[in-house]
Design a protein around this motif. Structure first.
Motif, short mmCIF file in Angstrom:
data_model
loop_
_atom_site.label_atom_id
_atom_site.label_comp_id
_atom_site.label_asym_id
_atom_site.label_seq_id
_atom_site.Cartn_x
_atom_site.Cartn_y
_atom_site.Cartn_z
N ILE A 53 -4.55 -5.00 1.06
CA ILE A 53 -4.02 -4.36 -0.08
C ILE A 53 -5.07 -4.33 -1.22
CG2 ILE A 53 -2.60 -4.33 -2.04
CD1 ILE A 53 -0.49 -5.33 -0.17
N LEU A 54 -5.92 -5.37 -1.34
CA LEU A 54 -6.70 -5.14 -2.40
C LEU A 54 -7.88 -4.41 -2.01
CD1 LEU A 54 -7.22 -9.15 -3.61
CD2 LEU A 54 -6.17 -7.09 -5.09
N LEU A 55 -8.43 -4.44 -0.86
CA LEU A 55 -9.39 -3.51 0.07
C LEU A 55 -8.92 -2.18 -0.22
CD1 LEU A 55 -12.05 -3.47 1.31
CD2 LEU A 55 -10.77 -3.76 3.54
N ARG A 56 -7.71 -1.83 0.21
CA ARG A 56 -7.15 -0.59 0.51
C ARG A 56 -7.35 0.23 -1.14
NH1 ARG A 56 -2.60 -1.21 2.90
NH2 ARG A 56 -1.38 -1.28 0.84
N GLU A 57 -7.07 -0.61 -2.17
CA GLU A 57 -6.88 -0.06 -3.52
C GLU A 57 -8.04 -0.16 -4.43
OE1 GLU A 57 -4.14 1.12 -4.88
OE2 GLU A 57 -3.09 0.75 -3.25
N ILE A 72 -14.12 -12.71 1.87
CA ILE A 72 -13.93 -11.31 1.01
C ILE A 72 -15.30 -11.20 0.05
CG2 ILE A 72 -12.53 -10.68 -1.03
CD1 ILE A 72 -10.23 -12.80 -0.03
N THR A 73 -15.67 -9.92 0.46
CA THR A 73 -16.78 -9.62 -0.24
C THR A 73 -16.36 -8.98 -1.76
OG1 THR A 73 -17.89 -8.93 1.84
CG2 THR A 73 -19.02 -8.05 -0.21
N LEU A 74 -16.75 -9.62 -2.75
CA LEU A 74 -16.41 -9.04 -4.10
C LEU A 74 -17.03 -7.66 -4.50
CD1 LEU A 74 -16.56 -12.65 -5.74
CD2 LEU A 74 -14.37 -11.38 -4.79
N LYS A 75 -16.53 -6.97 -5.20
CA LYS A 75 -17.20 -5.68 -5.76
C LYS A 75 -17.22 -5.77 -7.12
CE LYS A 75 -15.66 -0.64 -5.25
NZ LYS A 75 -14.78 0.15 -4.92
N VAL A 105 -15.22 -5.35 -11.08
CA VAL A 105 -14.11 -4.46 -11.05
C VAL A 105 -12.81 -5.22 -11.27
CG1 VAL A 105 -13.10 -3.02 -9.31
CG2 VAL A 105 -15.44 -3.25 -9.18
N ILE A 106 -12.36 -6.42 -10.73
CA ILE A 106 -11.39 -6.99 -11.23
C ILE A 106 -11.56 -7.55 -12.45
CG2 ILE A 106 -9.65 -8.62 -10.55
CD1 ILE A 106 -10.50 -8.13 -7.62
N THR A 107 -10.82 -7.27 -13.76
CA THR A 107 -10.68 -7.82 -14.83
C THR A 107 -9.78 -8.97 -15.13
OG1 THR A 107 -9.47 -6.04 -15.71
CG2 THR A 107 -11.81 -5.63 -15.76
N GLY A 108 -8.90 -9.02 -14.20
CA GLY A 108 -7.72 -9.93 -14.51
C GLY A 108 -6.70 -10.07 -13.23
N LEU A 109 -6.49 -11.23 -13.08
CA LEU A 109 -5.62 -11.68 -11.72
C LEU A 109 -4.56 -12.65 -12.12
CD1 LEU A 109 -8.18 -12.30 -8.64
CD2 LEU A 109 -6.36 -10.51 -9.19
N LYS A 110 -3.31 -12.11 -11.85
CA LYS A 110 -2.26 -13.02 -12.33
C LYS A 110 -1.37 -13.12 -11.05
CE LYS A 110 -0.07 -12.24 -15.92
NZ LYS A 110 0.50 -11.78 -17.26
N ARG A 111 -0.77 -14.18 -10.56
CA ARG A 111 0.33 -14.13 -9.55
C ARG A 111 1.47 -13.54 -9.76
NH1 ARG A 111 3.07 -15.40 -5.60
NH2 ARG A 111 3.72 -17.42 -4.95
#
Length: 76
Positions: free
Chosen positions: A37-41, A59-62, A70-76
């Protein structure tokens, strides 16, 4: 470890903070689906599944062109 999804997100978050190119996560079907999902989005650059007894997800980060994550915040 009781919350494997939170562990995966923490590994991604820490990898971004350290400006790593890739992050390695122990594989499970749920984590594979989340990574897809993270890849597709468009939040990560690539996902590779390495087979083995447990298996791992690489996982190759972007990052953007100016080096910002690219990802500025991650929450469960």
């Amino acid at each position: 470890m009781t919350d494997v999804i939170a562990d995966m997100l923490t590994r991604i978050r820490n990898g971004l903070l350290a400006k790593h190119e890739t992050v390695v996560v122990p594989a499970s079907n749920t984590k594979k689906a989340i990574a897809d999902i993270l890849l597709r989005e468009g939040y990560i650059a690539d996902v590779k599944i390495e087979e083995g007894v447990q298996g791992t997800i690489v996982i190759t980060l972007k990052y953007s062109n100016d080096g910002a994550k690219v990802i500025t915040g991650l929450k469960r």
